[in-house]
Design a protein around this motif. Structure first.
Motif, PDB file in Angstrom:
ATOM      1  N   LYS A   1       0.831  -1.217   0.000  1.00 28.45           N
ATOM      2  CA  LYS A   1       0.000   0.000   0.000  1.00 28.45           C
ATOM      3  C   LYS A   1       0.861   1.261   0.000  1.00 28.45           C
ATOM      4  CE  LYS A   1      -2.318  -1.582   3.608  1.00 28.45           C
ATOM      5  NZ  LYS A   1      -3.310  -1.713   4.708  1.00 28.45           N
ATOM      6  N   GLY A   2       2.171   1.094   0.262  1.00 26.76           N
ATOM      7  CA  GLY A   2       3.089   2.228   0.266  1.00 26.76           C
ATOM      8  C   GLY A   2       3.183   2.945  -1.063  1.00 26.76           C
ATOM      9  N   ALA A   3       2.743   2.306  -2.143  1.00 31.89           N
ATOM     10  CA  ALA A   3       2.729   2.973  -3.450  1.00 31.89           C
ATOM     11  C   ALA A   3       1.895   4.249  -3.387  1.00 31.89           C
ATOM     12  CB  ALA A   3       2.176   2.018  -4.515  1.00 31.89           C
ATOM     13  N   TYR A   4       0.904   4.261  -2.536  1.00 31.24           N
ATOM     14  CA  TYR A   4       0.042   5.436  -2.343  1.00 31.24           C
ATOM     15  C   TYR A   4       0.865   6.658  -1.967  1.00 31.24           C
ATOM     16  CZ  TYR A   4      -3.725   8.162  -0.007  1.00 31.24           C
ATOM     17  OH  TYR A   4      -4.619   9.134   0.393  1.00 31.24           O
ATOM     18  N   GLN A   5       1.906   6.458  -1.179  1.00 32.67           N
ATOM     19  CA  GLN A   5       2.715   7.572  -0.684  1.00 32.67           C
ATOM     20  C   GLN A   5       3.542   8.232  -1.783  1.00 32.67           C
ATOM     21  OE1 GLN A   5       4.633   5.340   2.417  1.00 32.67           O
ATOM     22  NE2 GLN A   5       3.072   5.849   3.939  1.00 32.67           N
ATOM     23  N   VAL A   6       3.873   7.482  -2.811  1.00 31.98           N
ATOM     24  CA  VAL A   6       4.588   8.079  -3.939  1.00 31.98           C
ATOM     25  C   VAL A   6       3.662   9.037  -4.696  1.00 31.98           C
ATOM     26  CG1 VAL A   6       5.834   7.602  -6.085  1.00 31.98           C
ATOM     27  CG2 VAL A   6       6.103   6.077  -4.133  1.00 31.98           C
TER      28      VAL A   6
ATOM     29  N   PHE B   1      12.215   9.779  -0.485  1.00 34.46           N
ATOM     30  CA  PHE B   1      11.797  11.190  -0.481  1.00 34.46           C
ATOM     31  C   PHE B   1      12.977  12.099  -0.161  1.00 34.46           C
ATOM     32  CE2 PHE B   1      10.271  15.077   1.434  1.00 34.46           C
ATOM     33  CZ  PHE B   1       9.223  15.453   0.600  1.00 34.46           C
ATOM     34  N   ALA B   2      13.797  11.694   0.807  1.00 31.36           N
ATOM     35  CA  ALA B   2      14.927  12.530   1.227  1.00 31.36           C
ATOM     36  C   ALA B   2      15.978  12.668   0.127  1.00 31.36           C
ATOM     37  CB  ALA B   2      15.563  11.959   2.490  1.00 31.36           C
ATOM     38  N   THR B   3      15.978  11.760  -0.849  1.00 33.27           N
ATOM     39  CA  THR B   3      16.903  11.897  -1.983  1.00 33.27           C
ATOM     40  C   THR B   3      16.422  12.965  -2.955  1.00 33.27           C
ATOM     41  OG1 THR B   3      15.815  10.284  -3.460  1.00 33.27           O
ATOM     42  CG2 THR B   3      17.412   9.430  -1.847  1.00 33.27           C
ATOM     43  N   GLY B   4      15.112  13.252  -2.933  1.00 33.97           N
ATOM     44  CA  GLY B   4      14.538  14.233  -3.848  1.00 33.97           C
ATOM     45  C   GLY B   4      14.294  13.704  -5.243  1.00 33.97           C
ATOM     46  N   ASN B   5      14.530  12.401  -5.455  1.00 35.57           N
ATOM     47  CA  ASN B   5      14.418  11.819  -6.802  1.00 35.57           C
ATOM     48  C   ASN B   5      13.063  11.134  -6.959  1.00 35.57           C
ATOM     49  OD1 ASN B   5      14.739  10.566  -9.274  1.00 35.57           O
ATOM     50  ND2 ASN B   5      16.870   9.981  -8.883  1.00 35.57           N
ATOM     51  N   LEU B   6      12.056  11.934  -7.313  1.00 36.76           N
ATOM     52  CA  LEU B   6      10.709  11.406  -7.486  1.00 36.76           C
ATOM     53  C   LEU B   6      10.649  10.389  -8.623  1.00 36.76           C
ATOM     54  CD1 LEU B   6       7.677  11.395  -6.854  1.00 36.76           C
ATOM     55  CD2 LEU B   6       7.437  13.438  -8.291  1.00 36.76           C
ATOM     56  N   ASP B   7      11.377  10.631  -9.691  1.00 41.67           N
ATOM     57  CA  ASP B   7      11.378   9.700 -10.830  1.00 41.67           C
ATOM     58  C   ASP B   7      11.863   8.317 -10.412  1.00 41.67           C
ATOM     59  OD1 ASP B   7      10.417  11.640 -12.541  1.00 41.67           O
ATOM     60  OD2 ASP B   7      12.401  12.223 -13.268  1.00 41.67           O
ATOM     61  N   ALA B   8      12.886   8.289  -9.557  1.00 39.07           N
ATOM     62  CA  ALA B   8      13.406   7.003  -9.075  1.00 39.07           C
ATOM     63  C   ALA B   8      12.355   6.292  -8.230  1.00 39.07           C
ATOM     64  CB  ALA B   8      14.681   7.218  -8.272  1.00 39.07           C
ATOM     65  N   GLY B   9      11.616   7.065  -7.433  1.00 36.34           N
ATOM     66  CA  GLY B   9      10.552   6.490  -6.627  1.00 36.34           C
ATOM     67  C   GLY B   9       9.478   5.851  -7.488  1.00 36.34           C
ATOM     68  N   TYR B  10       9.107   6.551  -8.540  1.00 35.57           N
ATOM     69  CA  TYR B  10       8.110   6.004  -9.461  1.00 35.57           C
ATOM     70  C   TYR B  10       8.622   4.742 -10.138  1.00 35.57           C
ATOM     71  CZ  TYR B  10       4.077   9.130  -9.705  1.00 35.57           C
ATOM     72  OH  TYR B  10       2.904   9.785  -9.437  1.00 35.57           O
ATOM     73  N   ARG B  11       9.863   4.773 -10.610  1.00 37.83           N
ATOM     74  CA  ARG B  11      10.420   3.598 -11.304  1.00 37.83           C
ATOM     75  C   ARG B  11      10.424   2.387 -10.397  1.00 37.83           C
ATOM     76  NH1 ARG B  11      14.153   7.359 -13.354  1.00 37.83           N
ATOM     77  NH2 ARG B  11      15.701   6.724 -11.792  1.00 37.83           N
TER      78      ARG B  11
ATOM     79  N   GLY C   1      -3.227   8.171  -4.343  1.00 38.01           N
ATOM     80  CA  GLY C   1      -2.451   9.039  -3.457  1.00 38.01           C
ATOM     81  C   GLY C   1      -2.335  10.446  -4.015  1.00 38.01           C
ATOM     82  N   TYR C   2      -2.090  10.534  -5.317  1.00 38.09           N
ATOM     83  CA  TYR C   2      -1.957  11.849  -5.956  1.00 38.09           C
ATOM     84  C   TYR C   2      -3.279  12.622  -5.897  1.00 38.09           C
ATOM     85  CZ  TYR C   2      -1.363  15.438  -9.510  1.00 38.09           C
ATOM     86  OH  TYR C   2      -1.324  16.642 -10.169  1.00 38.09           O
ATOM     87  N   HIS C   3      -4.361  11.932  -6.193  1.00 45.02           N
ATOM     88  CA  HIS C   3      -5.659  12.616  -6.229  1.00 45.02           C
ATOM     89  C   HIS C   3      -6.148  12.985  -4.829  1.00 45.02           C
ATOM     90  CE1 HIS C   3      -6.272  12.388 -10.521  1.00 45.02           C
ATOM     91  NE2 HIS C   3      -6.024  11.095 -10.518  1.00 45.02           N
TER      92      HIS C   3
END
Length: 311
Positions: free
Chosen positions: A16-21, A52-62, A261-263
């Motif tokens: 369910k952690g995918a929601y947080q991305v 999140f602390a890395t700031g790399n949102l794209d990496a989180g999505y991948r 999560g985004y919505h």
């Protein structure tokens, strides 16, 4: 715009952690991300906190778009064979206890699922030292068997090996995974005692928090954090139970969690022109209703039973 630091807290909850991305994407789109100076999490929330602390949102999505159930619940046939052999040889002592009071059978059962793939996934996502250049303090919360309480670890500047062990420990679900040993003590999933770890950020002087829950029953006792204000993001639709949610790494389901999560976060942020007004309005929130408090109490009782098993 507020000059106060904001803390971001990610609850635990497996797949369910995918929601947080998705929430992270909304934080960026609405210009809130730069005001977050500390992030804390339990279990998968700790891993997402580190991302999140890395700031790399794209990496989180991948990562969340490619992770599979086998990466998390890898069934090791050799371990099963070794377990069966041990049970056969030690059948008379099957119900004996270890030095921490856990029945032998339960402790051996925990080791059926290997963490090797999970550990490799964690290592691949970390720098060495961890978060060396990040300006965001990051904390992971685990449950210590010896101390019988939650313990938080700051991940910034740790070597990759130690940080990997901490992130493995905080996601070690009892009766599914084996405990993790760290500096002579033994740790399980931090959700056994503190699934929404506000405390480590509060102790650093942060007084404004954005909480990202993964279950509608989760609840933070705000009376424990005087002079603080909270913005709480709760899934508008259930993300599923333990089997259909926490352990469900179906690709389409994970994508649906990200989108939700985004919505959900976007719908909460959209009416407010700045963070100050967002926090001010949340003071009158009715989110802490009696039903959620009751569900939280029931969850605590269940966790207490699990603690008695693994103590």
């Amino acid at each position: 715009m507020t000059e106060n630091r904001i803390g971001l807290v990610f609850a635990g909850g497996g797949a369910k952690g995918a929601y947080q991305v998705g929430v992270w994407k909304a934080l960026r789109c609405f210009g809130i991300e730069p005001y977050i100076k500390g992030v804390s999490g339990t279990s998968v929330g700790a891993f997402n906190a580190c991302l999140f602390a890395t700031g790399n949102l794209d990496a989180g999505y991948r990562l969340w778009e490619t992770v599979t159930k086998k990466d998390i619940l890898f069934f090791n046939s050799q371990q099963l064979y070794d377990l069966a052999k041990k049970i056969r040889n030690e059948l008379p002592n099957l119900l004996s206890t270890t030095r921490r009071g856990t029945p032998l059978f339960l402790r051996e059962q925990i080791g059926v699922f290997s963490r090797e793939r999970t550990q490799q996934m964690i290592k691949d996502a970390l720098s060495d030292p961890v978060l060396e250049k990040s300006t965001i303090d990051c904390y992971a919360t685990c449950y210590c068997c010896e101390d019988k309480r939650a313990q938080s670890f700051k991940l910034n500047h740790l070597d990759k090996r130690k940080a990997t062990k901490i992130l493995t420990a905080t996601s070690a679900i009892p009766l599914v995974f084996r405990e993790e040993e760290l500096e002579g003590k033994h740790y399980y999933d931090g959700g056994m005692d503190d699934n929404v770890p506000v405390r480590p950020l509060y102790e650093q002087g942060i007084r404004k928090f954005i909480i990202v829950y993964l279950a509608q029953r989760d609840y933070v006792d705000k009376s424990q954090f005087p002079s603080s204000s909270f913005v709480e993001i709760v899934p508008s639709l259930s993300l599923g139970n333990f089997f259909k949610g926490t352990l469900n790494f179906d690709k389409d389901t994970l994508q649906a969690h990200i989108n939700q999560g985004y919505h959900d976060a976007g719908n909460l942020f959209a009416p407010y022109p700045d963070i100050d007004q967002l926090f001010e309005d949340q003071k009158d929130s009715k989110l802490e209703d009696t039903e959620r408090k009751l569900k939280k109490t029931i969850k605590k009782l269940a966790n207490k039973t699990i603690k008695e098993i693994v103590k």
